[in-house]
Every structure is written in C-alpha cells, then in structure tokens.
Enzyme design. Structure first.
Site, PDB file in Angstrom:
ATOM      1  N   HIS A 148       0.350  -3.383   9.192  1.00  0.00           N
ATOM      2  CA  HIS A 148       1.790  -3.252   8.974  1.00  0.00           C
ATOM      3  C   HIS A 148       2.450  -2.587  10.164  1.00  0.00           C
ATOM      4  O   HIS A 148       1.834  -1.781  10.874  1.00  0.00           O
ATOM      5  CB  HIS A 148       2.077  -2.417   7.715  1.00  0.00           C
ATOM      6  CG  HIS A 148       1.837  -3.164   6.441  1.00  0.00           C
ATOM      7  ND1 HIS A 148       2.676  -4.157   5.992  1.00  0.00           N
ATOM      8  CD2 HIS A 148       0.849  -3.068   5.533  1.00  0.00           C
ATOM      9  CE1 HIS A 148       2.214  -4.636   4.848  1.00  0.00           C
ATOM     10  NE2 HIS A 148       1.097  -3.997   4.555  1.00  0.00           N
ATOM     11  N   HIS A 185       0.850  -1.200   0.000  1.00  0.00           N
ATOM     12  CA  HIS A 185       0.000   0.000   0.000  1.00  0.00           C
ATOM     13  C   HIS A 185       0.883   1.246   0.000  1.00  0.00           C
ATOM     14  O   HIS A 185       0.652   2.187  -0.766  1.00  0.00           O
ATOM     15  CB  HIS A 185      -0.911   0.020   1.223  1.00  0.00           C
ATOM     16  CG  HIS A 185      -2.194  -0.729   1.074  1.00  0.00           C
ATOM     17  ND1 HIS A 185      -2.240  -2.098   0.988  1.00  0.00           N
ATOM     18  CD2 HIS A 185      -3.486  -0.298   0.995  1.00  0.00           C
ATOM     19  CE1 HIS A 185      -3.510  -2.481   0.877  1.00  0.00           C
ATOM     20  NE2 HIS A 185      -4.278  -1.416   0.866  1.00  0.00           N
TER      21      HIS A 185
END
Length: 390
Positions: A205, A158
């Site tokens: 993350h 991302h």
C-alpha cells in the site's frame, strides 16, 4: 491538494520507507545453461536467501535468460516484526485469535469486534473496486506479498481492520472489564500503527492508502458509536435478526462490484460477510437458549489472574477451539465445492472454476457462515462438556 495526494500515493515514498527499514530491491538474473541454472544478483545483493521466491520470473522466448525483482534484508529484527504485524490482518489471525476473546475473555466484546470488523471490511473492499486506484509499483517498491497484488489499493483494509478492532475493543471494554484505560490506549495505538506500517514495509500500500484506511475506519466508528447498544439489542432479541443476518450479507456478496479481471476481493469479502453472518446467528441462538457464556457477577469484572491454572485452561480452550473452527472450515469447503461442482456439472479437476461467481460466492459463504456458527454457538458448549470453563 492534488500535489499532496499525488505525493502520498507515490511509490517512491514507500520504497524510501522500505530502504530506511533495511529492505532493498535487487535484480536477480538467472542464466539457463542446458539443464542447469546459474544465478547472480545485483550490486547490493549479499545473499540469495532473502529473495522473494513468489515473484514471477520473466522468461525470454528462448528460455535462456530470466530476470525478476528480488530483495535484500539488512535489518532482520524489523523484517520479522513487520511481517508478524502484517499477519494480524490475514485470515489465520481472524480465524484463530479473534475467537479467543470470546473463549477466554467475554463473548460480548467479541461480538462487538466481529460486527465492526465485518462493516469496515465490506466498506473498504467495495471502495477498492469502485475507486480502482493501483497499488505501489515494483520497481521501485519491494513486494513481499503476491496473493492480493491483483487487487486495487485504496483504502488499506488492513489499516481499516486494525483501527476498528483496536479502538472498538478499547471503547467497549471499560463497561465489561476492569483495566487501566491509558494502558489500553497505548496498546491500541501501538497495534494499529504497527499494522499500518507493515503495509508500507511489505510494499502492498501507499501512504495515502493507509491514511485513508485509518480515517475511514475512524469515521465509521464515530458515525455508528451512538447506535452500538441499539444494534446489540436488535441482534440478540429481534425475531428477524437471524434472517436479516443471513439474507443481507448473502445479497451483498452476490451484488459485489464486478471487475474486468478476476480479483480476490469478492471472495475475501464473502468470507468476511459469511463469518459475520454465522457469528450473528450464533449469538442470537445463545440468547434464545439462555446461555451467553458472558462473565458472571457485577460488571466490570476484574481481569482473570495469570496463574498456571488459568493459562493452562486458556491454552486448552484455544487449541480445542482452533481445531473446531479449522476443521469446520476444511469440511465445509470440501463439501460445498463438491456439491457445487456436481450441480453445475463441472469436472472436479477444473480448479479455475472456483473463481466463478456461482461457485466462489456460495462456497465461501456457506463455509464461513458455518465457521462463525461453530465459533459462537458450539465451541463454548464443547468447553462445558470437557470441563474447560471455570
């Protein structure tokens, strides 16, 4: 250095960021009494409405007591903002909003974005499955997404995609469109930052994953920037361009690193490579047919005025385009799976077969190559027929 890396990869650092943003982990317990279920939350729980219904309950052998991580949202505005920002890295965004740059602004810019997006996504996905670094742990982290939780964490794709898309557009647009560079820089930094922070907020993350994603994308852009113009010429004019655009991504899809367990990374990577391949062939065909649908006149051209007429045309192009690409996706997905199930003599009710390499790779590649072709080659010609191009 090792201590610094361990600190940046620590799950508690992510959990601390979530708590500062008003997202708290709670433990939800469900007591099964006969056919009824009684629910109660942890000490910080105010309501059951914010609990993550996608997390897996853990049942005792007798099926009586069930516990799972839940969450409580205390800052609704930040919650919505970060979820929307996270959505900028999902398939829905790529298949709808990225093509809008082609349909409503400049196909040249869209081509550049697709090329860089395909490259950084492939690099990031392969690095995940080679390095095999885990995602943050829950607890202490709240996990707001579950689809990709079986994937490894570093780097954040991302973050890589947001950085590549934002700054590729910023670097490519000045020669094509008149705009204030400082405003474009602010928008690029804001967009990429929001996507990066959303990966921490959603618990997907670590800080290290996100930082590495940004730095890797920046490095890829620095190394490839001198060759962007040369690659444009090859992609549009070389006779071997369409063959290379199809053969190389298909080869990379089939040679993707194997894992001991199933992960969505191979399928997602094939999706990206297929879309990039289809777009590349479509842009090459547009060049050969002599109609690229790029802005007419002396470059850079002014941005279109935001009048009621242009907004109506843009909205109409968006709706027609989305129907075309989503319809193509649905038809090709169903047709390719049916053909592959027949070829390998697999019962149609066997849904697990979709994760097999010989089914997943050709199905996704054919589906998204078709999507890329329709987006880059056919949709603008439909606009012409419908009178949607000014």
């Amino acid at each position: 250095m090792r201590e610094a890396l361990a600190y940046l990869h620590d799950s508690e650092l992510v959990a601390g960021f979530q708590r500062r943003c008003g997202l708290f982990l709670v433990e939800v317990t469900r007591h099964r009494r006969g056919g009824a279920i009684d629910q109660s939350g942890g000490p910080h729980q105010k309501t059951r409405d914010h609990r993550d219904s996608k997390s897996n309950y853990k049942y005792g052998e007798n099926g009586c007591i069930v516990t799972k991580p839940g969450y409580e949202v205390r800052n609704r505005l930040l919650h919505i903002l970060f979820l929307l920002s996270a959505g900028l890295g999902h398939e829905v965004f790529y298949i709808t909003c990225l093509p809008c740059i082609h349909w409503n602004l400049d196909p040249f810019l869209c081509r550049r974005l697709v090329n860089m997006w395909t490259l950084v996504m492939y690099i990031g996905q392969v690095m995940k499955d080679v390095l095999k670094l885990p995602r943050p742990l829950s607890p202490p982290v709240v996990k707001l997404e579950t689809r990709v939780d079986a994937e490894y964490g570093l780097p954040s794709t991302h973050a890589m995609a947001a950085t590549a898309i934002s700054f590729t557009l910023l670097l490519s647009a000045p020669s094509r469109i008149q705009f204030q560079f400082e405003l474009g820089l602010l928008m690029a930094v804001t967009l990429s930052t929001m996507v990066c922070l959303s990966r921490l907020y959603t618990g997907m993350h670590s800080v290290l994953d996100v930082i590495c994603g940004v730095l890797i994308s920046a490095l890829v852009m620095v190394l490839t920037y001198p060759y962007w113009e040369s690659f444009d010429r090859f992609q549009l004019t070389s006779s071997v361009s369409p063959m290379a655009a199809l053969a190389l991504p298909l080869f990379l899809s089939y040679t993707y690193p194997e894992l001991e367990h199933y992960s969505t990374t191979r399928g997602d990577t094939t999706t990206v490579l297929g879309a990039g391949a289809g777009c590349s062939v479509g842009y090459w065909l547009n060049e050969q047919l002599g109609e690229t649908f790029e802005p007419k006149g002396v470059l850079p051209v002014p941005l279109p005025a935001l009048t009621a007429h242009t907004l109506a045309l843009g909205t109409a192009r968006f709706l027609v385009g989305v129907v075309a690409v989503v319809g193509t996706r649905q038809v090709m997905k169903a047709a390719s799976l049916r053909l592959l199930y027949w070829w390998y003599d697999i019962p149609k009710e066997d849904q697990s077969a979709r994760t097999r390499k010989e089914i997943e790779v050709p199905s996704k590649f054919a589906t998204y190559t078709s999507v890329g072709l329709v987006h880059s080659l056919l949709v603008s010609r439909v606009f012409l027929l419908l009178g949607l191009l000014c």
